[in-house]
Design a protein around this motif. Structure first.
Motif, mmCIF file in Angstrom:
data_model
loop_
_atom_site.group_PDB
_atom_site.id
_atom_site.type_symbol
_atom_site.label_atom_id
_atom_site.label_comp_id
_atom_site.label_asym_id
_atom_site.label_seq_id
_atom_site.Cartn_x
_atom_site.Cartn_y
_atom_site.Cartn_z
ATOM 1 N N VAL A 10 0.849 -1.190 0.000
ATOM 2 C CA VAL A 10 0.000 0.000 0.000
ATOM 3 C C VAL A 10 0.886 1.241 0.000
ATOM 4 O O VAL A 10 1.802 1.336 0.827
ATOM 5 N N PRO A 11 0.631 2.171 -0.927
ATOM 6 C CA PRO A 11 -0.452 2.171 -1.927
ATOM 7 C C PRO A 11 -0.073 1.550 -3.265
ATOM 8 O O PRO A 11 -0.769 1.772 -4.251
ATOM 9 N N LEU A 12 1.008 0.789 -3.327
ATOM 10 C CA LEU A 12 1.488 0.305 -4.620
ATOM 11 C C LEU A 12 0.461 -0.561 -5.348
ATOM 12 O O LEU A 12 0.205 -0.361 -6.543
ATOM 13 N N LEU A 13 -0.130 -1.545 -4.664
ATOM 14 C CA LEU A 13 -1.068 -2.434 -5.350
ATOM 15 C C LEU A 13 -2.291 -1.697 -5.894
ATOM 16 O O LEU A 13 -2.670 -1.896 -7.052
ATOM 17 N N PRO A 14 -2.961 -0.844 -5.095
ATOM 18 C CA PRO A 14 -4.073 -0.081 -5.667
ATOM 19 C C PRO A 14 -3.644 0.821 -6.822
ATOM 20 O O PRO A 14 -4.377 0.973 -7.801
ATOM 21 N N GLU A 15 -2.459 1.431 -6.707
ATOM 22 C CA GLU A 15 -1.985 2.301 -7.787
ATOM 23 C C GLU A 15 -1.735 1.491 -9.058
ATOM 24 O O GLU A 15 -2.062 1.927 -10.163
ATOM 25 N N LEU A 16 -1.148 0.307 -8.918
ATOM 26 C CA LEU A 16 -0.924 -0.540 -10.084
ATOM 27 C C LEU A 16 -2.249 -0.974 -10.696
ATOM 28 O O LEU A 16 -2.418 -0.955 -11.919
ATOM 29 N N GLY A 17 -3.201 -1.355 -9.850
ATOM 30 C CA GLY A 17 -4.513 -1.742 -10.355
ATOM 31 C C GLY A 17 -5.182 -0.628 -11.131
ATOM 32 O O GLY A 17 -5.801 -0.845 -12.181
ATOM 33 N N ALA A 18 -5.069 0.607 -10.639
ATOM 34 C CA ALA A 18 -5.689 1.749 -11.317
ATOM 35 C C ALA A 18 -5.059 1.981 -12.682
ATOM 36 O O ALA A 18 -5.758 2.280 -13.665
ATOM 37 N N ARG A 19 -3.760 1.806 -12.780
ATOM 38 C CA ARG A 19 -3.091 2.045 -14.060
ATOM 39 C C ARG A 19 -3.330 0.921 -15.061
ATOM 40 O O ARG A 19 -3.430 1.179 -16.263
ATOM 41 N N ILE A 20 -3.434 -0.296 -14.590
ATOM 42 C CA ILE A 20 -3.802 -1.387 -15.497
ATOM 43 C C ILE A 20 -5.224 -1.192 -16.003
ATOM 44 O O ILE A 20 -5.527 -1.417 -17.180
ATOM 45 N N THR B 195 3.487 -7.493 8.060
ATOM 46 C CA THR B 195 2.878 -6.256 7.561
ATOM 47 C C THR B 195 1.440 -6.162 8.058
ATOM 48 O O THR B 195 1.146 -5.395 8.971
ATOM 49 N N VAL B 196 0.579 -6.976 7.497
ATOM 50 C CA VAL B 196 -0.823 -6.974 7.909
ATOM 51 C C VAL B 196 -0.929 -7.354 9.386
ATOM 52 O O VAL B 196 -1.667 -6.724 10.154
ATOM 53 N N GLY B 197 -0.188 -8.376 9.788
ATOM 54 C CA GLY B 197 -0.249 -8.840 11.164
ATOM 55 C C GLY B 197 0.243 -7.836 12.176
ATOM 56 O O GLY B 197 -0.138 -7.879 13.347
ATOM 57 N N HIS B 198 1.085 -6.896 11.737
ATOM 58 C CA HIS B 198 1.609 -5.877 12.641
ATOM 59 C C HIS B 198 0.768 -4.598 12.636
ATOM 60 O O HIS B 198 1.112 -3.635 13.318
ATOM 61 N N GLY B 199 -0.299 -4.588 11.851
ATOM 62 C CA GLY B 199 -1.208 -3.456 11.882
ATOM 63 C C GLY B 199 -0.708 -2.213 11.182
ATOM 64 O O GLY B 199 -1.035 -1.093 11.578
ATOM 65 N N TYR B 200 0.071 -2.371 10.110
ATOM 66 C CA TYR B 200 0.511 -1.207 9.362
ATOM 67 C C TYR B 200 -0.689 -0.441 8.814
ATOM 68 O O TYR B 200 -1.685 -1.034 8.399
ATOM 69 N N GLU B 201 -0.587 0.867 8.804
ATOM 70 C CA GLU B 201 -1.691 1.706 8.339
ATOM 71 C C GLU B 201 -2.086 1.349 6.910
ATOM 72 O O GLU B 201 -1.238 1.196 6.036
ATOM 73 N N GLY B 202 -3.388 1.228 6.686
ATOM 74 C CA GLY B 202 -3.899 0.938 5.358
ATOM 75 C C GLY B 202 -4.012 -0.530 5.036
ATOM 76 O O GLY B 202 -4.506 -0.885 3.976
#
Length: 253
Positions: free
Chosen positions: A75-85, A159-166
């Motif tokens: 985050v935010p790489l995956l959403p940004e990549l999805g938007a550009r694809i 990452t997810v397990g440690h509660g990173y923002e987003g």
């Protein structure tokens, strides 16, 4: 000089259904993927020039620079990549539209004096990218999804397990991956997942859930994806354990 060993975050992409399109169209979609990835990295505040980039024919592999947190590849790489694809697909013809599978892993890699990078983490990365759960997730929605991703258990926990923002725990679905001799639990991110900061947008362009509290969401119970995707007229049904989870998929007008 002797090789060095460094802990690095890794990402691999693969263009689903690339075979049979012909050499010219394959070159077009390969170029489009590289452009979309570079633009997504830039939008995520990352410099593509700092990554080790390897063209794999119908996709690519990235080795993150030393010290980049693993969450930086989510985050935010995956959403940004999805938007550009999705933007590319809106302009492209039927033979040059893309669905992209992404795998994310991390581990200690070997860096030789000539700059080449190798090591067992790449084996796990390749197995994740080639796994059936990820292939099925890429088919979600009437026309497939621009980006479907899978995280190794190691990356998920740190990452997810440690509660990173987003990174909302409810955005990921557990999957058992078995490819050749590789067998491990991993975590899928698919269309409709609320990946992104509270009140942000999903990869489909819809508003994500806003908690308004800024607090870490309560961990969701583990879900499995043994029977993964069934498309319907109104969305996609994911089989989760003994029940089903219905994910709405709305095409942008």
């Amino acid at each position: 000089m002797n090789p060095s060993y460094e802990y690095r975050a890794l990402l691999a992409c693969d263009i689903a259904g690339s075979a049979g399109r012909g050499q010219q169209r394959l070159q077009e979609i390969r170029s489009a993927l590289r452009y979309a990835l570079s633009a997504a990295l830039g939008a995520a505040g990352l410099d593509a020039r700092e990554f080790e980039y390897t063209d794999t024919g119908d996709g690519c592999r990235l080795v993150a620079p030393t010290g980049l947190p693993k969450a930086g590849l989510l985050v935010p790489l995956l959403p940004e990549l999805g938007a550009r694809i999705r933007e590319h697909n809106g302009r492209a013809g039927p033979q040059t539209r893309m669905r992209v599978r992404v795998a994310v892993h991390a581990g200690e890699v070997r860096i030789d004096p000539d700059g080449s990078v190798s090591g067992t983490p790449f084996e796990a990365l390749a197995r994740l990218l080639d796994s059936d759960p990820l292939r099925q997730a890429a088919l979600a929605g009437p026309d497939g999804t621009p980006v479907a991703a899978i995280l190794s258990q190691h990356v998920y926990e740190e990452t997810v397990g440690h509660g990173y923002e987003g990174l909302d725990t409810g955005a990921f679905t557990a999957a058992e991956v078995r490819v050749k001799e590789y067998a491990a639990r991993a975590w899928l991110w698919y269309p409709g997942s609320p990946v992104g900061p509270p009140g942000g947008t999903s990869p489909d362009g819809e508003s994500g859930p806003a908690s308004g509290t800024g607090e870490r969401p309560a961990p969701a119970p583990a879900r499995t994806a043994e029977q993964l995707v069934r498309a319907t007229g109104n969305g996609t049904v994911f089989a989760v354990g003994r029940g089903e989870q219905h994910i709405r998929y709305i095409e942008r007008s």
